[in-house]
Design a protein around this motif. Structure first.
Motif, PDB file in Angstrom:
ATOM      1  N   PHE A   6       0.835  -1.193   0.000  1.00 11.01           N
ATOM      2  CA  PHE A   6       0.000   0.000   0.000  1.00 11.01           C
ATOM      3  C   PHE A   6       0.874   1.250   0.000  1.00 11.01           C
ATOM      4  O   PHE A   6       1.913   1.283   0.644  1.00 11.01           O
ATOM      5  CB  PHE A   6      -0.878   0.041   1.254  1.00 11.01           C
ATOM      6  N   LYS A   7       0.411   2.269  -0.703  1.00 10.35           N
ATOM      7  CA  LYS A   7       1.042   3.579  -0.652  1.00 10.35           C
ATOM      8  C   LYS A   7       0.396   4.331   0.511  1.00 10.35           C
ATOM      9  O   LYS A   7      -0.823   4.329   0.653  1.00 10.35           O
ATOM     10  CB  LYS A   7       0.795   4.328  -1.962  1.00 10.35           C
ATOM     11  N   THR A   8       1.220   4.963   1.353  1.00  9.94           N
ATOM     12  CA  THR A   8       0.693   5.679   2.523  1.00  9.94           C
ATOM     13  C   THR A   8       1.340   7.061   2.638  1.00  9.94           C
ATOM     14  O   THR A   8       2.225   7.409   1.855  1.00  9.94           O
ATOM     15  CB  THR A   8       0.982   4.922   3.831  1.00  9.94           C
ATOM     16  N   ASN A   9       0.905   7.803   3.628  1.00 11.66           N
ATOM     17  CA  ASN A   9       1.587   9.044   3.995  1.00 11.66           C
ATOM     18  C   ASN A   9       2.165   8.929   5.408  1.00 11.66           C
ATOM     19  O   ASN A   9       2.269   9.911   6.125  1.00 11.66           O
ATOM     20  CB  ASN A   9       0.666  10.262   3.836  1.00 11.66           C
ATOM     21  N   VAL A  10       2.553   7.727   5.782  1.00 10.46           N
ATOM     22  CA  VAL A  10       3.218   7.464   7.063  1.00 10.46           C
ATOM     23  C   VAL A  10       4.688   7.829   6.858  1.00 10.46           C
ATOM     24  O   VAL A  10       5.464   7.038   6.332  1.00 10.46           O
ATOM     25  CB  VAL A  10       3.041   5.987   7.489  1.00 10.46           C
ATOM     26  N   ASN A  11       5.048   9.064   7.232  1.00 12.23           N
ATOM     27  CA  ASN A  11       6.313   9.664   6.809  1.00 12.23           C
ATOM     28  C   ASN A  11       7.529   9.452   7.701  1.00 12.23           C
ATOM     29  O   ASN A  11       8.648   9.597   7.237  1.00 12.23           O
ATOM     30  CB  ASN A  11       6.125  11.183   6.658  1.00 12.23           C
ATOM     31  N   CYS A  12       7.334   9.165   8.970  1.00  9.42           N
ATOM     32  CA  CYS A  12       8.482   9.152   9.888  1.00  9.42           C
ATOM     33  C   CYS A  12       8.265   8.103  10.977  1.00  9.42           C
ATOM     34  O   CYS A  12       7.210   7.479  11.056  1.00  9.42           O
ATOM     35  CB  CYS A  12       8.654  10.531  10.520  1.00  9.42           C
ATOM     36  N   SER A  13       9.269   7.949  11.825  1.00 11.10           N
ATOM     37  CA  SER A  13       9.159   6.952  12.895  1.00 11.10           C
ATOM     38  C   SER A  13       8.037   7.302  13.868  1.00 11.10           C
ATOM     39  O   SER A  13       7.387   6.414  14.427  1.00 11.10           O
ATOM     40  CB  SER A  13      10.486   6.805  13.631  1.00 11.10           C
ATOM     41  N   GLY A  14       7.777   8.598  14.059  1.00  6.52           N
ATOM     42  CA  GLY A  14       6.654   9.002  14.908  1.00  6.52           C
ATOM     43  C   GLY A  14       5.320   8.584  14.312  1.00  6.52           C
ATOM     44  O   GLY A  14       4.410   8.166  15.029  1.00  6.52           O
ATOM     45  N   CYS A  15       5.215   8.695  12.987  1.00 10.45           N
ATOM     46  CA  CYS A  15       3.996   8.261  12.288  1.00 10.45           C
ATOM     47  C   CYS A  15       3.828   6.739  12.399  1.00 10.45           C
ATOM     48  O   CYS A  15       2.726   6.246  12.619  1.00 10.45           O
ATOM     49  CB  CYS A  15       4.051   8.657  10.815  1.00 10.45           C
ATOM     50  N   VAL A  16       4.944   6.023  12.257  1.00 12.51           N
ATOM     51  CA  VAL A  16       4.893   4.561  12.395  1.00 12.51           C
ATOM     52  C   VAL A  16       4.399   4.201  13.787  1.00 12.51           C
ATOM     53  O   VAL A  16       3.567   3.299  13.951  1.00 12.51           O
ATOM     54  CB  VAL A  16       6.274   3.924  12.107  1.00 12.51           C
ATOM     55  N   SER A  33       5.316  -3.775   7.808  1.00 13.85           N
ATOM     56  CA  SER A  33       6.389  -2.791   7.918  1.00 13.85           C
ATOM     57  C   SER A  33       6.077  -1.628   6.985  1.00 13.85           C
ATOM     58  O   SER A  33       5.356  -1.784   6.000  1.00 13.85           O
ATOM     59  CB  SER A  33       7.745  -3.407   7.547  1.00 13.85           C
ATOM     60  N   VAL A  34       6.624  -0.461   7.319  1.00 10.57           N
ATOM     61  CA  VAL A  34       6.491   0.719   6.473  1.00 10.57           C
ATOM     62  C   VAL A  34       7.885   1.167   6.083  1.00 10.57           C
ATOM     63  O   VAL A  34       8.737   1.373   6.953  1.00 10.57           O
ATOM     64  CB  VAL A  34       5.758   1.876   7.179  1.00 10.57           C
ATOM     65  N   ASP A  35       8.112   1.304   4.786  1.00  9.10           N
ATOM     66  CA  ASP A  35       9.393   1.797   4.295  1.00  9.10           C
ATOM     67  C   ASP A  35       9.296   3.311   4.181  1.00  9.10           C
ATOM     68  O   ASP A  35       8.827   3.832   3.169  1.00  9.10           O
ATOM     69  CB  ASP A  35       9.734   1.172   2.948  1.00  9.10           C
ATOM     70  N   ILE A  36       9.711   4.003   5.227  1.00 11.39           N
ATOM     71  CA  ILE A  36       9.597   5.467   5.230  1.00 11.39           C
ATOM     72  C   ILE A  36      10.671   6.125   4.373  1.00 11.39           C
ATOM     73  O   ILE A  36      10.619   7.327   4.131  1.00 11.39           O
ATOM     74  CB  ILE A  36       9.600   6.046   6.667  1.00 11.39           C
ATOM     75  N   THR A  37      11.643   5.337   3.870  1.00  9.81           N
ATOM     76  CA  THR A  37      12.652   5.886   2.961  1.00  9.81           C
ATOM     77  C   THR A  37      12.154   5.895   1.518  1.00  9.81           C
ATOM     78  O   THR A  37      12.697   6.614   0.690  1.00  9.81           O
ATOM     79  CB  THR A  37      13.980   5.103   3.042  1.00  9.81           C
ATOM     80  N   ASP A  38      11.139   5.091   1.217  1.00  9.07           N
ATOM     81  CA  ASP A  38      10.546   5.073  -0.125  1.00  9.07           C
ATOM     82  C   ASP A  38       9.689   6.324  -0.303  1.00  9.07           C
ATOM     83  O   ASP A  38       8.952   6.694   0.619  1.00  9.07           O
ATOM     84  CB  ASP A  38       9.668   3.817  -0.277  1.00  9.07           C
ATOM     85  N   PRO A  39       9.765   6.984  -1.450  1.00  9.94           N
ATOM     86  CA  PRO A  39       8.947   8.194  -1.661  1.00  9.94           C
ATOM     87  C   PRO A  39       7.445   7.949  -1.488  1.00  9.94           C
ATOM     88  O   PRO A  39       6.701   8.868  -1.148  1.00  9.94           O
ATOM     89  CB  PRO A  39       9.262   8.598  -3.100  1.00  9.94           C
ATOM     90  N   ASN A  40       6.998   6.703  -1.701  1.00  9.14           N
ATOM     91  CA  ASN A  40       5.582   6.369  -1.566  1.00  9.14           C
ATOM     92  C   ASN A  40       5.227   5.801  -0.201  1.00  9.14           C
ATOM     93  O   ASN A  40       4.094   5.391   0.028  1.00  9.14           O
ATOM     94  CB  ASN A  40       5.160   5.386  -2.661  1.00  9.14           C
ATOM     95  N   LYS A  41       6.208   5.761   0.706  1.00  6.39           N
ATOM     96  CA  LYS A  41       5.979   5.295   2.088  1.00  6.39           C
ATOM     97  C   LYS A  41       5.202   3.972   2.087  1.00  6.39           C
ATOM     98  O   LYS A  41       4.096   3.856   2.603  1.00  6.39           O
ATOM     99  CB  LYS A  41       5.237   6.342   2.921  1.00  6.39           C
ATOM    100  N   ILE A  42       5.788   2.948   1.484  1.00  6.25           N
ATOM    101  CA  ILE A  42       5.115   1.677   1.233  1.00  6.25           C
ATOM    102  C   ILE A  42       4.919   0.864   2.512  1.00  6.25           C
ATOM    103  O   ILE A  42       5.872   0.542   3.218  1.00  6.25           O
ATOM    104  CB  ILE A  42       5.893   0.847   0.195  1.00  6.25           C
TER     105      ILE A  42
END
Length: 92
Positions: A6-16, A33-42
């Motif tokens: 999924f593409k998200t707007n979970v941008n940082c560790s605080g968002c996670v 898991s959320v890849d916050i380094t990916d531009p699409n925050k996968i």
């Protein structure tokens, strides 16, 4: 095990941290898991027992945006199959 992305707007560790309880309750700790380094925050989920809709609701209820990438994957697979078929006809 089916993997859903999924593409998200979970941008940082605080968002996670904000989505952690909801996702742990829905899909289980260690199954996402959320890849916050990916531009699409996968967001990647490994769980056959939960639907895309349930995952989307779990993230949305924490105030974040989320879009399924499953339809994009299916579209790409369809396009690749079409290209392969066209290529076979050209070389026949």
């Amino acid at each position: 095990m089916e993997i859903k992305k999924f593409k998200t707007n979970v941008n940082c560790s605080g968002c996670v941290a904000k989505v952690t309880n909801s996702l742990n309750d829905s899909v289980g700790a260690g199954n996402w898991s959320v890849d916050i380094t990916d531009p699409n925050k996968i967001l990647t989920v490994s769980n056959d027992q939960i639907s895309e809709e349930e995952i989307i609701k779990a993230v949305q209820k924490t105030g974040f945006k989320i879009d399924s990438l499953i339809w994009i994957q299916k579209m790409i697979i369809g396009l690749l199959a079409s290209l392969a078929s066209s290529n076979e006809k050209l070389h026949a």
